[in-house]
Design an enzyme around this catalytic site. Structure first.
Site, short mmCIF file in Angstrom:
data_model
loop_
_atom_site.label_atom_id
_atom_site.label_comp_id
_atom_site.label_asym_id
_atom_site.label_seq_id
_atom_site.Cartn_x
_atom_site.Cartn_y
_atom_site.Cartn_z
N MET A 62 -4.14 4.47 0.05
CA MET A 62 -4.77 4.78 1.33
C MET A 62 -5.88 5.82 1.19
O MET A 62 -6.76 5.91 2.04
CB MET A 62 -3.71 5.26 2.32
CG MET A 62 -2.76 4.16 2.78
SD MET A 62 -3.58 2.84 3.72
CE MET A 62 -3.81 3.63 5.32
N VAL A 70 0.83 -1.20 0.00
CA VAL A 70 0.00 0.00 0.00
C VAL A 70 0.87 1.25 0.00
O VAL A 70 1.99 1.25 0.52
CB VAL A 70 -0.97 0.05 1.21
CG1 VAL A 70 -1.79 -1.22 1.31
CG2 VAL A 70 -0.23 0.31 2.51
N CYS A 71 0.33 2.30 -0.61
CA CYS A 71 0.96 3.62 -0.58
C CYS A 71 -0.15 4.66 -0.50
O CYS A 71 -1.31 4.31 -0.28
CB CYS A 71 1.84 3.84 -1.81
SG CYS A 71 0.92 3.92 -3.37
N ALA A 72 0.18 5.91 -0.69
CA ALA A 72 -0.82 6.97 -0.52
C ALA A 72 -1.91 6.90 -1.59
O ALA A 72 -3.10 6.94 -1.29
CB ALA A 72 -0.16 8.34 -0.52
N GLU A 77 -1.48 4.85 -4.87
CA GLU A 77 -1.44 3.63 -5.69
C GLU A 77 -0.15 3.43 -6.46
O GLU A 77 0.40 2.32 -6.49
CB GLU A 77 -2.62 3.59 -6.68
CG GLU A 77 -2.67 2.36 -7.57
CD GLU A 77 -3.80 2.43 -8.60
OE1 GLU A 77 -3.49 2.42 -9.81
OE2 GLU A 77 -4.99 2.48 -8.20
#
Length: 376
Positions: A101, A72-74, A76
């Site tokens: 996220m 996961v990241c902010a 995608e």
């Protein structure tokens, strides 16, 4: 091996069902420390994306062989890049969180709480990424919303699926940790938006005052929504009793804590109101009422179906915030256990008053992070 997208809804079901999942979170450490995906079966590891640009070899030993992997990241993009490297290095299928996220923060999981006596149903929308709870009451082809969020398209899609029109929107108070969808839904459906007038002194739009003791009846089953003034989180905070069965407490009372009185800068004034609402007004109510709050803080508050509710009388035996008999001790506990204020809470309050009109990107940024409406 393949890189596959996992939708926020799939992740929500994994969390609710307490299934095992390993999450590699590649956001910066300060973002991860402030707010992350949590769950009983979830194991998370933080390794910032910039540490992995040259490769993932240094973390391979920390990647479990027996668990599904989600990166996961902010938003995608970074997670896809890292997931591709991991898939190549491990020859395994690796998932990334579609929409990052941001999507996790905005996903609402609708869960049926139960049926209403005389007909009708009650649904709780669980925002796992932020700990927000909102509600849809259905009676025949008509619906009502309690504490709806700005994510109105998700409510409208659910209402369409049920074949109903939502015509009554209630906010228990002027929210400070998230942007309300009440006015937007009312404008979209031609319905009515109810707001406590004592919280609406600076509001720039028309609304229907939600006054103590008033009743709104709607739908084929004549669902009754009764307002009970319960200040303390805000000066206007108003609880709602539905069909003498459910008590919607807004941000006054949660399952594991009580509401904070300081988000309008009036903590000293409002702590007495908070105590009066919790220790006098609520104690005078039917103790078999089922409490449905506007937030939860910990996943242990969810039952095995993902619902958040409890009997009022039981909370007086289990919730520490309801068990402090001495008034000065109560004041001390509340004032000394206030968590950091929510991100952008002043801007959120002004948005909910109609004073500010942020765009969608700005709204997302304002709400990112956990809710902080409770005394910790």
């Amino acid at each position: 091996m393949a890189v596959k997208a996992m939708k926020a809804g799939e992740l929500a079901k994994t969390v609710i069902n307490k299934e095992e999942l390993f999450i590699l979170d590649v956001r910066n450490t300060d973002q991860y420390d402030d707010w992350k995906v949590e769950g009983e079966g979830i194991v998370t590891m933080n390794k910032p994306y910039f540490d992995l640009i040259e490769g993932v070899d240094e973390i391979l030993e920390q990647i479990p062989a027996d668990k599904e992997i989600l990166v996961v990241c902010a938003k995608e993009g970074s997670s896809i890049f890292v997931a591709e490297q991991l898939a190549e290095a491990t020859s395994r299928d690796i998932h990334y969180l579609e929409g990052g996220m941001k999507a996790w923060s905005e996903h609402l999981e609708p869960i049926k709480v139960g049926d209403l006596e005389g007909g009708g149903s009650l649904y709780q929308f669980v925002r796992l990424g932020k700990g927000c709870l909102s509600y849809m009451i259905v009676s025949g082809n008509e619906g009502a919303m309690i504490d709806p969020l700005r994510l109105v398209d998700q409510y409208e899609a659910f209402a369409d699926k049920l074949g109903i029109k939502v015509l009554h929107m209630f906010d228990t108070h002027l929210h400070a940790d998230h942007i309300s969808g009440g006015r937007r839904l009312a404008e979209s459906t031609g319905g009515t938006y109810y707001l406590p007038p004592k919280d609406a002194g600076e509001v720039t739009f028309k609304f229907e005052p939600l006054e103590d003791g008033m009743e709104v009846t709607f739908g084929e089953a004549n669902v009754r929504v009764k307002a009970v003034y319960s200040p303390g989180h805000t000066i206007g905070s108003t609880s709602l009793i539905v069909n003498d069965t459910y008590l919607f407490t807004g941000d006054i009372l949660f399952l594991d804590s009580i509401g904070r009185p300081d988000l309008a800068g009036k903590a000293e004034d409002w702590v007495a109101d908070l105590r009066e609402s919790l220790y006098v007004r609520y104690k005078a109510l039917n103790q078999d009422l089922l409490v449905l709050p506007a937030h939860f803080a910990k996943l242990k508050e969810l039952d095995d179906q993902g619902r958040v509710f409890a009997r009022l009388g039981d909370l007086y035996q289990e919730n520490h915030g309801l068990m402090i008999e001495d008034e000065e001790e109560f004041r001390r506990v509340v004032s000394e256990n206030l968590p950091p204020q929510p991100n952008s809470y002043q801007e959120i309050r002004k948005t909910n008053m109609g004073i500010l009109t942020p765009n969608k990107e700005e709204e997302t940024e304002m709400e990112i992070g956990p809710n902080r409406c409770a005394v910790s």
